[in-house]
Design an enzyme around this catalytic site. Structure first.
Site, short mmCIF file in Angstrom:
data_model
loop_
_atom_site.label_atom_id
_atom_site.label_comp_id
_atom_site.label_asym_id
_atom_site.label_seq_id
_atom_site.Cartn_x
_atom_site.Cartn_y
_atom_site.Cartn_z
N GLU A 1 0.86 -1.21 0.00
CA GLU A 1 0.00 0.00 0.00
C GLU A 1 0.88 1.24 0.00
O GLU A 1 0.70 2.16 0.79
CB GLU A 1 -0.90 0.00 1.22
CG GLU A 1 -1.71 -1.29 1.41
CD GLU A 1 -2.66 -1.26 2.59
OE1 GLU A 1 -2.25 -0.83 3.67
OE2 GLU A 1 -3.83 -1.65 2.41
N CYS B 1 -10.54 0.49 7.32
CA CYS B 1 -10.03 1.81 7.73
C CYS B 1 -10.67 2.95 6.98
O CYS B 1 -10.90 4.03 7.53
CB CYS B 1 -8.51 1.85 7.55
SG CYS B 1 -7.95 1.27 5.94
#
Lengths: 645, 645
Positions: A322, A406
């Site tokens: 990521e 998230c």
């Protein structure tokens, strides 16, 4: 807000700044509290209404259905049941709580109040005697607490809780959760710190707590929290975290532990962690004024914006880790561009704006909001993107929730706090008398400046139209600073019909004056469609162009362009897009209509000596582009931000 | 080799085929045993000498130094010491052993003999009473055997061992390790199989054992091993493995468990596992003749070569999951293109060639060898690439070893077995009398065809020169089939100076004849430099061109082009490369010399309305390209396979 009392005795929503820089000695600007700003526009406020009415309740259900609240309840009620889900799931509860807390600033919603009260009860009840708070490590894993700072996100969860607690305190006036946050921070402060103080000198694996601790310091004046934030920032950069092998994805750079932050030349590693770190470090600068830290922030910002950023403002090119990729590594279909990274970028830019008063940070904050955060959230408010590609074949669709969830509550807290980013005031109140207009959106504001509460009314159809009318509602002497976006070449400005000097794009235009009631400021931001090209090192964009208008990035979807494959059309440079307002499309948008050249590309083998080129031009086709934020809200199909020129 | 005895009573190196299809009912071609082929060329054979003299001894040291042999020795010597390293490290020992075994076919090297004997002793000693063999799960983890087929690679290790044991048996004549392999396979066969037989019907996470079991069947005639291979292939495709969430990288497709293999439309998931699976499934076809399986193989091969393959022949676009990406997703700098995937592709193509006799599979086998396997191995034989990018800034360098060291011994076993891929014979010996020349390399061969042992001598400077002279050394009637590569437009062929019909590129040219001693066949393959372009969906290659000559892909490195940044030059279509032979460069190469146009690209912001285009042309520059396989053997710098046209 006065200069003597840091926090009012009883917190009031109208005194709830998202970033409370009132006493930050090195803040050039102070965000105006979100309770002092009422958005009345037809673009952002309807999305915020959806946030309140749809997103927050549905996310609460997800928190229940996925066991995230169960993880607290099992402790409070001593049920003996195990923790379920991922070890950092507490953070989703905290981000939701922060979103709900900011939302309470604007409306007393009994249902939301009830949910907040229940969550607050659970959190308070789950805190240990010593202040520790993390449901994964309570009950069954108490002996493993703080045993793996690299991977287990305990401080990350703590940071999100502290932010939520500060928001809760500011908008409700209750100290219930702020007390929990203080006890938690005190516990962390007792455990972590310089080895010379007998504490554990460790580096955290997922930054977030740094900005939380600075904000807790601002809310409490407890200097230890600021020192702890500084310790957690300064301890980084000594390769305590990450694989020895630098080519490993989880190397020190992944964790921003490869270099001390003041020496970092580049944004690197996990994108969300990187921008959370820089947001926290900028918060630290606002308190300490350390120029080396600000220089590092400016250097990292320049690197990010000139080498690592998608045209959407999205950050993080790589799925693997990521993470930020190599310079200019910006694949479109495989863009990772996590919604959380865009939100982190907004947080960082808001702090850089507070530190410097420079328009470029507000420009990027706005650009990121419209083009990198909003795409992550469906128009109906119920589904989310984790990744935000700029090219797609119809397979990438938003989801209602994620195992690692998230992004959804991060969107919710950002939207809930949004009015807090619209206006700022100048730093040296009493000497400098300034109001800064950072974002354009129809709104009413009541802003403390020059010893007065000045009413300011903003009328505009921005982002669809570039006309902005500001009406001063209170007689006062102050300087009004209007952001002139970098793209707004040819902007004009007048006061009560009297033309002002041509404002400079990429700066704040300042008008100092003894303002009278009903004084009228007119700003015209040209809304011509801009054809944008990429740096030649961005290989996928060679020979391709993207369209922007005002703050909005546009994109092409199959559903609007059924007659052609999007790779088979070119956008010749002489093709001038027209705008068309479609109130019933996608919640109301301005679309771009233009002629394209139908130029099918030869589709031969994967490689060959003769296969590439174009068939003869096959005539004009009508093309329609929609704002990129609205993509993937209709039938699935191709998406293209970049078209051949 | 005769048609009645499957394996000679005493195995001899000259009867050691890499793939023993002698009794495979559906083989069109049979690889000629590697002991029957002696390479004498100045390109491949020097690399094989390095493999023998440098690579194998240095890898043995790595096996010792990293504890991979210790893991066996601690069991044999009952030291009580723990396993060290990664759970699948046994496989590196096996691949090294296979490389050493094939090497023993050509030279009796006492030092290598000694190493092989030691490794064989350790392996035999580490096998359990019940036949189980895996040092990670022996001693400390015996209770966890076969508990996690998805992740723990037990069958993968077993497959590599079985392949090594077969090679060892074929080249040494010893049954020592073949016996170990049989006991291991018997154990696996007792545990895994159809539930209806009371066995565990589970899917393996990392394919490799399938082709090993078919080869063990060929070596032993034990039908149970073939049935076990078929079970392990057929059990796949029912979503037993992988995350529920299809968007997860470790989903069922990652493990090739998303669809039964006969229904798969596309190569997907982990690239090495995919091609190991298809290699094993093609082996299965060679025995069963099931047309549905061959159709699936051809469909998958077409998908791979038209949608998923780099111009180098490299496979696997994504770092994330070491996997195939979306169709046309072929980034150059972030190419994963694991060396092992290229080797797996060669293995698969060799089996497809055996199944069909079609030249395209030999074409790709050769192309992959030169341009996707050899780049993974340094010219000095001591360092390796795991990933093989097609563009680099100088940071990607070969390493002596890896924590996950699958690639180094895989290169070693491929190079050791290489003579086994050069020639084939026809399937129906006695009726069809054919010799197939698959690869061009100076060599001497003794090939059983038409009831005789026919000597064939090949003289050529291929791949540098396209002239190939074959001399028949034995009077016999047979058909000589010469591969005419797809790129060899204008190839010519003559026998004893007499022109033959123009051979067709992409096929085998056949010459049937009563051959006399010293009959001479001359093949001329045109070696013009080819400018190759990509399918337009390969976005990074828009407007760019790559150069090939004969079987070799070329590339540009900074060290040869010091005057310019490689992104600042164009290769105009009128620029004709000249060749230049440089015997002292990079072990002896033909380089390409050409004029380029110096066209610096404007280097402005990342995005802008005015920033793209070219400065005025700044004159010609001299450019030099080297064969891609030789890159990163000198000073680090830029690498580009694709240049702007």
């Amino acid at each position: 807000m006065t200069s003597t009392a840091h926090r009012p005795e009883t917190a009031r929503p109208d005194a709830a700044p998202v970033i409370d820089t009132a006493h930050s000695p090195h803040a050039r600007l102070h965000p105006v509290a979100l309770g002092r700003v009422q958005l009345t526009d037809t673009f952002l406020e309807p999305r915020r209404k959806i946030n309140r009415d749809v997103t927050l309740p549905s996310q609460y259900r997800h928190l229940e259905d996925t066991g995230r609240l169960h993880n607290f309840r099992r402790i409070v009620d001593q049920t003996g049941e195990p923790f379920v889900g991922i070890y950092f799931n507490d953070s989703d509860v905290y981000k939701w709580l922060e979103a709900a807390a900011w939302t309470l600033a604007e409306a007393h919603d009994p249902a939301l109040d009830g949910m907040v009260a229940e969550v607050a009860r659970l959190i308070e009840g789950a805190q240990g005697e010593n202040g520790y708070l993390n449901t994964y490590y309570t009950a069954e894993r108490e002996d493993q607490r703080w045993s793996n700072l690299k991977d287990q996100h305990e401080l990350y969860c703590a940071g999100h809780f502290i932010q939520a607690a500060v928001a809760h305190s500011r908008t409700t006036g209750s100290d219930q959760l702020l007390g929990v946050a203080r006890r938690l921070a005190d516990h962390i402060d007792a455990v972590f710190g310089p080895a010379s103080q007998g504490k554990r000198e460790l580096t955290d694996g997922h930054e977030e707590i740094e900005m939380a601790l600075v904000e807790l310091y601002r809310a409490t004046h407890e200097a230890r929290y600021l020192q702890l934030a500084e310790f957690l920032i300064d301890v980084r950069g000594y390769h305590k975290l990450g694989a020895d092998d630098d080519s490993h994805v989880f190397n020190s750079a992944y964790y921003q532990d490869h270099l001390p932050i003041r020496e970092m030349p580049k944004v690197v590693g996990h994108a969300v962690r990187m921008v959370y770190l820089t947001a926290g470090a900028t918060d630290l600068y606002l308190e300490t004024g350390e120029t080396a830290l600000l220089s590092a922030m400016q250097r990292l910002w320049t690197h990010m914006t000139t080498r690592q950023m998608y045209v959407s403002g999205g950050l993080g090119a790589r799925y693997e880790g990521e993470a930020f990729g190599d310079d200019f590594e910006l694949p479109n279909a495989r863009a990772y561009t996590e919604t959380c990274a865009a939100i982190g970028s907004m947080m960082w830019n808001a702090r850089l704006l507070a530190a410097t008063g420079e328009a470029r940070y507000a420009d990027l904050l706005e650009h990121t909001l419209y083009n990198a955060v909003l795409p992550g959230w469906s128009l109906d408010g119920e589904t989310y993107f984790y990744q935000n590609p700029l090219s797609d074949e119809g397979q990438h669709r938003r989801k209602a929730w994620f195992g690692c969830a998230c992004c959804p509550p991060n969107v919710a807290r950002l939207m809930a706090s949004l009015p807090g980013y619209v206006y700022s005031t100048g730093a040296k109140r009493g000497t400098e008398r300034g109001i800064w207009v950072n974002l354009y959106a129809e709104s009413e504001a009541s802003i403390d400046v020059a010893g007065q509460s000045v009413n300011l009314s903003q009328r505009t159809r921005y982002p669809w139209d570039g006309q902005v009318e500001l009406t001063v509602g209170t007689a006062a002497n102050f300087t009004l600073h209007l952001r002139i976006p970098e793209w707004a070449t040819g902007a004009t400005l007048s006061v009560n019909g009297e033309a002002q000097p041509a404002p400079q794009p990429g700066s704040y235009a300042a008008i100092e004056r003894d303002w009278q009631v009903d004084d009228q400021v007119s700003l015209t931001l040209p809304m011509a469609v801009r054809r944008v090209r990429s740096h030649p090192r961005v290989l996928e964009n060679t020979g391709r162009v993207a369209l922007l208008r005002g703050p909005l990035l546009y994109a092409f979807e199959s559903v609007d362009n059924l007659d052609v494959a999007l790779d088979d059309v070119r956008l010749p440079s002489e093709s001038q897009p027209d705008t068309q307002e479609l109130p019933d499309l996608l919640g109301g948008v301005v679309v771009l209509k233009m002629d394209g050249q139908h130029s099918p590309q030869l589709q031969g083998d994967l490689y060959g000596e003769e296969l590439v080129g174009e068939d003869k031009e096959q005539g004009r086709v009508n093309l329609t582009a929609i704002p990129y934020y609205a993509w993937a809200n209709r039938e699935a199909g191709q998406l293209r931000v970049w078209l051949r020129e």
